[in-house]
Design a protein around this motif. Sequence first.
Motif, PDB file in Angstrom:
ATOM      1  N   VAL A  44       0.832  -1.206   0.000  1.00 28.74           N
ATOM      2  CA  VAL A  44       0.000   0.000   0.000  1.00 28.74           C
ATOM      3  C   VAL A  44       0.867   1.258   0.000  1.00 28.74           C
ATOM      4  O   VAL A  44       0.616   2.210  -0.749  1.00 28.74           O
TER       5      VAL A  44
ATOM      6  N   SER B  58      -5.705  -6.747  -3.647  1.00 32.02           N
ATOM      7  CA  SER B  58      -6.662  -5.910  -2.915  1.00 32.02           C
ATOM      8  C   SER B  58      -7.879  -6.719  -2.491  1.00 32.02           C
ATOM      9  O   SER B  58      -8.434  -6.524  -1.404  1.00 32.02           O
TER      10      SER B  58
ATOM     11  N   LEU C 113      -5.752  -1.120  -0.038  1.00 32.13           N
ATOM     12  CA  LEU C 113      -5.211  -1.581  -1.308  1.00 32.13           C
ATOM     13  C   LEU C 113      -6.277  -1.522  -2.397  1.00 32.13           C
ATOM     14  O   LEU C 113      -5.985  -1.228  -3.559  1.00 32.13           O
ATOM     15  N   LEU C 114      -7.515  -1.783  -2.021  1.00 32.84           N
ATOM     16  CA  LEU C 114      -8.631  -1.643  -2.963  1.00 32.84           C
ATOM     17  C   LEU C 114      -8.729  -0.189  -3.424  1.00 32.84           C
ATOM     18  O   LEU C 114      -8.948   0.089  -4.606  1.00 32.84           O
TER      19      LEU C 114
ATOM     20  N   TYR D  70      -5.965   0.548  -5.925  1.00 35.08           N
ATOM     21  CA  TYR D  70      -6.311   0.003  -7.241  1.00 35.08           C
ATOM     22  C   TYR D  70      -7.320   0.899  -7.946  1.00 35.08           C
ATOM     23  O   TYR D  70      -7.137   1.300  -9.099  1.00 35.08           O
TER      24      TYR D  70
END
Length: 242
Positions: free
Chosen positions: A101, A136, A148-149, A152
């Motif tokens: 991240v 993610s 992390l999502l 992305y």
Amino acid sequence: MLLWIAAAVAAFFVKGLCGFANTLVFTSVLSFGIDNLNISPIELLLGYPANFILTLQNKKRLKPLIVIPLTILVIAGIILGTFLLKNVEGQYLKIFFGVVVVLIGVQTYLKEKFLRSSKRESEPSKAILVIVGFLSGILCGLFGVGALLAAYAGQISKSTDEFKANISAVFIVENTFRIVAYLLFGIITLETIKIVLLLLPIAVLALFAGIKCSHIISERTSKRIVIIALIISGLSLIIKNI
């Protein structure tokens, strides 16, 4: 109760401002004196309507080509996450994802800086996005952490509003899965619901205050806030698990 109120105000103001990081803020404020088993279900139920509000507010910015793959990755992450939790030490996974991240946050900042100086458009590598998207999904499925999502979604969203719309839509699916799981395992209790009902009006007001502020500040500043939130999220994962 004052600590719960402070956590709700801080977390959902940030949620309205940049579209994520409410879990990080809420947990950080409360984790010094309250068991995470009590924090997580309350934050989850408070965040559920917030994701619907952000998605509906930015529905014109929804991109099925972003939402559908991310949703599939999150569902796959929940399944794979269950396997990993049984076979891999969760502490090391969180440190690994925290490093990822932070690196993505730094990379996003450098990319934004480069584009401003060169005035050129660039498309992110599809291979890298697939890898980050898959990771993610695992992180979100494992720990309900959306950093992390967010990294992305931030790479493939054209604006802050588009980012909020798409990530919130994916969070709705992830939240639904977790709510069902929490109910099945008895993690959500009557006491949980009572606290949520007390905090919900405060969380909604803080959310709209954050949304209002996000419309006042510039797109460039909004992106910087998202990048800073990403880096802090990653560092928090690393520090808490070393």
